[in-house]
Design an enzyme around this catalytic site. Structure first.
Site, PDB file in Angstrom:
ATOM      1  N   ARG A  92       2.814   8.048   6.799  1.00  0.00           N
ATOM      2  CA  ARG A  92       3.196   7.899   8.199  1.00  0.00           C
ATOM      3  C   ARG A  92       4.688   7.590   8.310  1.00  0.00           C
ATOM      4  NH1 ARG A  92      -0.327   3.104   9.976  1.00  0.00           N
ATOM      5  NH2 ARG A  92       0.056   2.586   7.789  1.00  0.00           N
ATOM      6  N   LYS A  97       7.390  -7.235   9.760  1.00  0.00           N
ATOM      7  CA  LYS A  97       6.993  -6.576   8.525  1.00  0.00           C
ATOM      8  C   LYS A  97       8.130  -5.820   7.846  1.00  0.00           C
ATOM      9  CE  LYS A  97       3.101  -3.891   6.764  1.00  0.00           C
ATOM     10  NZ  LYS A  97       3.117  -2.452   6.672  1.00  0.00           N
ATOM     11  N   TRP A 157       6.676  -1.068  -8.483  1.00  0.00           N
ATOM     12  CA  TRP A 157       7.776  -1.661  -7.713  1.00  0.00           C
ATOM     13  C   TRP A 157       8.983  -1.880  -8.626  1.00  0.00           C
ATOM     14  CZ3 TRP A 157      10.455  -6.328  -7.967  1.00  0.00           C
ATOM     15  CH2 TRP A 157      11.251  -6.637  -6.837  1.00  0.00           C
ATOM     16  N   PHE A 183      -3.247  -0.802   6.784  1.00  0.00           N
ATOM     17  CA  PHE A 183      -3.859  -2.126   6.657  1.00  0.00           C
ATOM     18  C   PHE A 183      -5.074  -2.077   5.742  1.00  0.00           C
ATOM     19  CE2 PHE A 183      -1.576  -2.826  10.803  1.00  0.00           C
ATOM     20  CZ  PHE A 183      -0.650  -3.717  10.276  1.00  0.00           C
ATOM     21  N   ALA A 220      -2.696   1.190  12.518  1.00  0.00           N
ATOM     22  CA  ALA A 220      -4.104   1.139  12.128  1.00  0.00           C
ATOM     23  C   ALA A 220      -4.835  -0.038  12.742  1.00  0.00           C
ATOM     24  CB  ALA A 220      -4.226   1.067  10.611  1.00  0.00           C
ATOM     25  N   THR A 259       3.972   1.399  -1.013  1.00  0.00           N
ATOM     26  CA  THR A 259       4.640   1.378  -2.316  1.00  0.00           C
ATOM     27  C   THR A 259       3.724   1.945  -3.390  1.00  0.00           C
ATOM     28  OG1 THR A 259       5.826  -0.599  -1.600  1.00  0.00           O
ATOM     29  CG2 THR A 259       5.867  -0.107  -3.953  1.00  0.00           C
ATOM     30  N   LYS A 286       0.827  -1.214   0.000  1.00  0.00           N
ATOM     31  CA  LYS A 286       0.000   0.000   0.000  1.00  0.00           C
ATOM     32  C   LYS A 286       0.855   1.257   0.000  1.00  0.00           C
ATOM     33  CE  LYS A 286      -2.379   0.860   3.719  1.00  0.00           C
ATOM     34  NZ  LYS A 286      -1.821  -0.422   4.153  1.00  0.00           N
ATOM     35  N   PHE A 317       2.988  -8.697  -8.851  1.00  0.00           N
ATOM     36  CA  PHE A 317       4.153  -9.458  -8.402  1.00  0.00           C
ATOM     37  C   PHE A 317       4.614 -10.348  -9.544  1.00  0.00           C
ATOM     38  CE2 PHE A 317       2.792  -7.855  -4.464  1.00  0.00           C
ATOM     39  CZ  PHE A 317       3.711  -8.146  -3.458  1.00  0.00           C
TER      40      PHE A 317
END
Length: 549
Positions: A95, A106, A404, A295, A267, A74, A72, A376
């Site tokens: 954030r 993470k 990405w 999230f 979150a 990214t 998210k 991906f």
């Protein structure tokens, strides 16, 4: 393919003064932290905030994720870069990363691949010291409480509700005993779950920050009356610790787009949005502001609307829901180890999670929705086609994004769709009215957003409902629950039915202006996984950090 940190360290960054110039600011508007990071000074913020907002506000949210997250942040960065590539004037509002996830499971929160904010090592670690200031202000208040009791307890504390915090996953600190003249049980929360963090991110200016800090309830007297931070004359010193931190941080993306990175409430526990002062500042500096809410949309987006927008008057012009093939398969029942294997049957089941989030944002918040499929390398053509067909059946547009690997170039289709949609007239709404009782707000949220059949309360929570009945009037609710499910049970993936939202504990956050409902087995002080990410991080002989992600 280079790692995230290798890509970031290989980049040639522009001087932060040049980045400021892109948004109409000069060196005099900045307090620099080296050549590539700066804070906007308070005089600049004050000057900007008397001007009308001019930007379109784009909210980036997501489906329920896998444990690795679905990109998210990214996507927020890639979309910002794509908007600028397309000739729009855009900036990101994000954030700040917490050290808990950085060293835990993470990893960092500066994006990935060729869609990152930089310098990523600084941002992911100490940055400009904001979180340290927030921890210090929180713990100063705790020290003042204990000191007051030690020196005679003139306020006649019967119970102390204020907890300490630190920005690190340390499960051993969840429960501690304070040995005062009479001992009491308390504990630590992670800094990003603290009320001071929430206040920091919801305050409109320094005066509002001070008022909110003074409203913090720290305990109850023997007469049953609330005791506030202002009763200890704590708010002035706390604001002094937060004064510099309160100024938004300016950095850049790998493509030189400006980004304000400021504040960082979780979150799944707190309200999951960057600071209001950063968002309001950005809305006066660009034509498009891209912000994220943590999230899935059941957490971050709901709290963005029902807490941040409710308190500030902000309204997004369009929402972007980030989905991945792998997360949809995960919601369809596939385990993490098998997510890179094509599985159309599981994917067909898992798309229900995406449909639920799209429906929630449209039906309950009146938001126009664009879907970003974060691509991906293991995604197959058949899998992508299945997701495209599912989104088309909803009457929404889906855009396969490769930011990405390709940076902003890989999200141009998404950028054009978002820019077009943002020009349409949207009429966002909130989920519930201010004047509903707390139990009705929880029931409305649980049944409409989570699909729950009922809300239950522990004996402790039932007593807390009674105790805070008057103080909670008019306040929104901030649900703390797992991010891996629409329910409060992480094992119930996709779109579970006939589940119950169980409220274990309620916490009144008077200063932040909401009530926290702690549900299921969520912890306000997370623990580290069996193999923490810290094991990959080191520093070489030249002082270069390696292993951050």
């Amino acid at each position: 393919m280079l790692s995230d940190i290798e890509i970031a360290q290989a980049a040639t960054l522009k001087p932060i003064v040049d980045i400021a110039g892109k948004i109409g600011l000069s060196a005099g508007d900045l307090h620099t932290y080296g050549p590539h990071m700066a804070k906007l000074n308070q005089a600049t913020i004050n000057r900007l905030h008397v001007q009308p907002a001019k930007a379109k506000l784009i909210l980036v949210t997501a489906i329920n994720p896998t444990p690795a997250g679905e990109g998210k942040t990214t996507t927020t960065i890639g979309l910002t870069d794509a908007l600028n590539r397309a000739g729009y004037h855009a900036m990101a509002c994000l954030r700040e990363p917490s050290l808990g996830p950085v060293f835990g499971m993470k990893g960092g929160a500066t994006g990935g691949g060729y869609a990152q904010v930089v310098p990523m090592e600084n941002i992911n670690l100490h940055f400009t010291g904001d979180f340290h200031a927030i921890s210090a202000a929180n713990n100063l208040l705790a020290a003042l409480i204990d000191n007051h009791i030690y020196h005679g307890n003139a306020l006649q504390f019967d119970t102390v509700s204020w907890r300490r915090c630190m920005d690190m996953n340390d499960r051993a600190l969840r429960r501690v005993t304070i040995n005062q003249p009479t001992s009491y049980d308390t504990g630590f929360d992670i800094t990003v779950a603290s009320e001071v963090m929430a206040i920091f991110c919801l305050a409109t200016d320094l005066e509002d920050l001070t008022r909110r800090l003074g409203r913090i309830q720290v305990g109850v007297s023997v007469q049953g009356q609330p005791i506030l931070a202002s009763d200890l004359q704590a708010e002035g010193a706390m604001t002094a610790l937060l004064k510099d931190a309160f100024q938004p941080n300016l950095v850049q993306t790998l493509e030189g787009s400006p980004a304000l990175v400021h504040g960082g409430p979780f979150a799944n526990i707190a309200h999951g949005c960057n600071s209001l002062v950063a968002t309001q500042t950005a809305l006066r500096l660009a034509d498009y502001v891209v912000t994220e809410a943590g999230f899935g949309a059941d957490l971050g987006a709901e709290k963005f609307m029902d807490i941040k927008c409710r308190q500030s008057g902000l309204r997004p012009d369009v929402a972007v829901i980030v989905a991945t093939v792998r997360a949809l398969k995960y919601n369809g029942g596939v385990e993490v180890a098998d997510l890179n294997t094509e599985n159309l049957a599981a994917l067909a089941i898992g798309v229900a999670n995406l449909k639920k989030h799209v429906g929630n944002l449209r039906q309950h918040f009146g938001l126009p929705v664009v879907v970003a499929l974060n691509h991906f390398t293991a995604d197959t053509e058949a899998e992508v086609a299945l997701v495209q067909a599912a989104v088309a059946s909803l009457g929404a547009s889906l855009h396969v994004c490769r930011h990405w690997a390709q940076g902003g170039e890989g999200a141009l289709s998404l950028a054009q769709a978002v820019a077009t949609q943002a020009q349409q007239s949207a009429k966002p709404t909130l989920l519930y009215a201010d004047d509903l009782p707390l139990t009705e707000k929880l029931n409305t949220l649980a049944k409409n957003i989570y699909g729950a059949s009922a809300v239950t309360f522990s004996e402790r929570a039932q007593q807390q409902l009674v105790n805070m009945a008057e103080a909670s009037l008019g306040l929104p609710v901030c649900v703390a629950k797992t991010q891996y499910s629409l329910s409060c049970d992480a094992s119930l993936r996709n779109v579970p039915e006939h589940h119950v939202l169980h409220v274990r504990e309620l916490r009144l956050s008077r200063g932040a202006g909401f009530v926290v409902a702690i549900c299921g087995d969520i912890m306000t002080m997370p623990g580290l996984p069996k193999q923490p990410a810290s094991g990959r991080i080191c520093v070489d002989a030249s002082g270069k950090i390696k292993g951050l992600s």
